[in-house]
Design a protein around this motif. Structure first.
Motif, PDB file in Angstrom:
ATOM      1  N   ARG A 188      23.944  38.262  58.227  1.00  0.00           N
ATOM      2  CA  ARG A 188      24.212  36.620  58.242  1.00  0.00           C
ATOM      3  C   ARG A 188      24.901  36.283  57.147  1.00  0.00           C
ATOM      4  N   TRP A 189      24.665  36.792  55.867  1.00  0.00           N
ATOM      5  CA  TRP A 189      25.172  36.777  54.672  1.00  0.00           C
ATOM      6  C   TRP A 189      26.666  37.310  54.553  1.00  0.00           C
ATOM      7  N   LEU A 190      26.653  38.559  55.189  1.00  0.00           N
ATOM      8  CA  LEU A 190      27.823  39.162  55.059  1.00  0.00           C
ATOM      9  C   LEU A 190      29.119  38.290  55.626  1.00  0.00           C
ATOM     10  N   TRP A 191      28.838  37.400  56.441  1.00  0.00           N
ATOM     11  CA  TRP A 191      29.993  36.669  57.182  1.00  0.00           C
ATOM     12  C   TRP A 191      30.490  35.682  56.364  1.00  0.00           C
ATOM     13  N   GLN A 192      29.555  35.432  55.213  1.00  0.00           N
ATOM     14  CA  GLN A 192      30.255  34.560  54.163  1.00  0.00           C
ATOM     15  C   GLN A 192      30.589  35.089  52.829  1.00  0.00           C
ATOM     16  N   GLY A 193      30.035  35.956  52.394  1.00  0.00           N
ATOM     17  CA  GLY A 193      30.062  36.658  51.117  1.00  0.00           C
ATOM     18  C   GLY A 193      30.287  36.047  49.912  1.00  0.00           C
ATOM     19  N   PRO A 194      30.735  36.203  48.683  1.00  0.00           N
ATOM     20  CA  PRO A 194      31.144  35.586  47.700  1.00  0.00           C
ATOM     21  C   PRO A 194      32.307  34.348  47.959  1.00  0.00           C
ATOM     22  N   PRO A 195      32.082  33.399  47.141  1.00  0.00           N
ATOM     23  CA  PRO A 195      33.121  32.437  47.194  1.00  0.00           C
ATOM     24  C   PRO A 195      34.464  32.693  47.542  1.00  0.00           C
ATOM     25  N   MET A 196      35.103  33.651  46.793  1.00  0.00           N
ATOM     26  CA  MET A 196      36.595  34.118  46.939  1.00  0.00           C
ATOM     27  C   MET A 196      36.713  34.910  48.158  1.00  0.00           C
ATOM     28  N   ALA A 197      35.954  35.394  48.926  1.00  0.00           N
ATOM     29  CA  ALA A 197      36.116  36.372  50.052  1.00  0.00           C
ATOM     30  C   ALA A 197      36.365  35.259  51.372  1.00  0.00           C
ATOM     31  N   ARG A 198      37.211  36.018  52.351  1.00  0.00           N
ATOM     32  CA  ARG A 198      37.493  35.240  53.556  1.00  0.00           C
ATOM     33  C   ARG A 198      37.043  36.442  54.597  1.00  0.00           C
ATOM     34  N   VAL A 199      35.996  36.319  55.120  1.00  0.00           N
ATOM     35  CA  VAL A 199      35.414  37.424  56.393  1.00  0.00           C
ATOM     36  C   VAL A 199      36.087  37.008  57.506  1.00  0.00           C
ATOM     37  N   GLU A 200      36.665  38.140  57.986  1.00  0.00           N
ATOM     38  CA  GLU A 200      37.406  37.975  59.621  1.00  0.00           C
ATOM     39  C   GLU A 200      36.387  38.667  60.504  1.00  0.00           C
ATOM     40  N   GLU A 201      35.576  39.564  60.134  1.00  0.00           N
ATOM     41  CA  GLU A 201      34.888  40.522  61.044  1.00  0.00           C
ATOM     42  C   GLU A 201      33.703  41.242  60.379  1.00  0.00           C
ATOM     43  N   VAL A 202      32.630  41.208  61.033  1.00  0.00           N
ATOM     44  CA  VAL A 202      31.614  41.967  60.650  1.00  0.00           C
ATOM     45  C   VAL A 202      30.936  42.862  61.633  1.00  0.00           C
ATOM     46  N   ARG A 203      30.992  44.265  61.592  1.00  0.00           N
ATOM     47  CA  ARG A 203      30.470  45.022  62.648  1.00  0.00           C
ATOM     48  C   ARG A 203      29.137  45.634  62.194  1.00  0.00           C
ATOM     49  N   MET A 250       8.383  48.026  59.563  1.00  0.00           N
ATOM     50  CA  MET A 250       8.963  49.290  59.878  1.00  0.00           C
ATOM     51  C   MET A 250      10.276  49.326  59.121  1.00  0.00           C
ATOM     52  N   THR A 251      10.566  50.373  58.442  1.00  0.00           N
ATOM     53  CA  THR A 251      12.120  50.405  57.851  1.00  0.00           C
ATOM     54  C   THR A 251      12.925  50.852  58.930  1.00  0.00           C
ATOM     55  N   GLU A 252      14.078  50.379  58.616  1.00  0.00           N
ATOM     56  CA  GLU A 252      15.287  50.608  59.510  1.00  0.00           C
ATOM     57  C   GLU A 252      16.550  50.739  58.738  1.00  0.00           C
ATOM     58  N   GLY A 253      17.714  51.140  59.164  1.00  0.00           N
ATOM     59  CA  GLY A 253      18.819  51.241  58.434  1.00  0.00           C
ATOM     60  C   GLY A 253      19.842  50.816  59.567  1.00  0.00           C
ATOM     61  N   ARG A 254      20.892  50.208  58.674  1.00  0.00           N
ATOM     62  CA  ARG A 254      22.046  49.531  59.575  1.00  0.00           C
ATOM     63  C   ARG A 254      23.497  49.793  58.374  1.00  0.00           C
ATOM     64  N   ARG A 255      24.253  49.896  59.202  1.00  0.00           N
ATOM     65  CA  ARG A 255      25.766  50.142  58.581  1.00  0.00           C
ATOM     66  C   ARG A 255      26.544  48.935  58.997  1.00  0.00           C
ATOM     67  N   TYR A 256      27.160  48.152  58.074  1.00  0.00           N
ATOM     68  CA  TYR A 256      28.116  47.097  58.443  1.00  0.00           C
ATOM     69  C   TYR A 256      29.275  47.396  58.065  1.00  0.00           C
ATOM     70  N   SER A 257      30.378  46.946  58.419  1.00  0.00           N
ATOM     71  CA  SER A 257      31.919  47.173  58.118  1.00  0.00           C
ATOM     72  C   SER A 257      32.546  45.767  58.326  1.00  0.00           C
ATOM     73  N   ILE A 258      32.824  45.356  56.974  1.00  0.00           N
ATOM     74  CA  ILE A 258      33.269  44.050  56.921  1.00  0.00           C
ATOM     75  C   ILE A 258      34.855  44.020  56.684  1.00  0.00           C
ATOM     76  N   ARG A 259      35.525  43.128  57.596  1.00  0.00           N
ATOM     77  CA  ARG A 259      37.068  42.927  57.379  1.00  0.00           C
ATOM     78  C   ARG A 259      37.446  41.699  56.870  1.00  0.00           C
ATOM     79  N   GLY A 260      38.501  41.621  56.299  1.00  0.00           N
ATOM     80  CA  GLY A 260      39.081  40.336  55.816  1.00  0.00           C
ATOM     81  C   GLY A 260      39.625  40.450  54.281  1.00  0.00           C
ATOM     82  N   ARG A 261      39.552  39.362  53.385  1.00  0.00           N
ATOM     83  CA  ARG A 261      39.709  39.546  52.319  1.00  0.00           C
ATOM     84  C   ARG A 261      38.574  39.867  51.490  1.00  0.00           C
ATOM     85  N   VAL A 262      38.178  41.049  51.472  1.00  0.00           N
ATOM     86  CA  VAL A 262      36.898  41.465  50.885  1.00  0.00           C
ATOM     87  C   VAL A 262      36.873  42.457  49.920  1.00  0.00           C
TER      88      VAL A 262
END
Length: 89
Positions: A59-74, A1-13
């Motif tokens: 889960r990936w958004l908590w890491q992001g690309p190498p130069m990112a520094r993720v502080e929060e994912v909502r 079943m398809t569902e949708g999610r919205r993510y808000s990512i804070r930090g150096r992003v």
């Protein structure tokens, strides 16, 4: 079943290839959606697809690309119909 999610990512992003890397990751997981920079420095992403793929993207958004520094994912449900492809806004 398809569902949708919205993510808000804070930090150096912003300015670290975050939106494009999110698009690559989402497409690899079979998801559609979009990612955009917000004026307050966050990145907002919306994705639609299978729950397990959305979980993996979250889960990936908590890491992001190498130069990112993720502080929060909502995470929250995304509203509206699923778009075609994955767009960077």
């Amino acid at each position: 079943m398809t569902e949708g999610r919205r993510y808000s990512i804070r930090g150096r992003v912003q300015g670290v290839y975050f939106r494009a890397a999110t698009r690559e990751q989402a497409l690899a997981l079979g998801l559609v959606g979009q990612a955009r920079n917000c004026p307050d420095g966050r990145v907002e992403a919306q994705a639609w697809g299978e729950a397990s793929a959305l979980d993996a993207l979250g889960r990936w958004l908590w890491q992001g690309p190498p130069m990112a520094r993720v502080e929060e994912v909502r995470e929250a449900p995304a509203e509206g119909p699923a778009p075609e492809g994955f767009r960077i806004a």
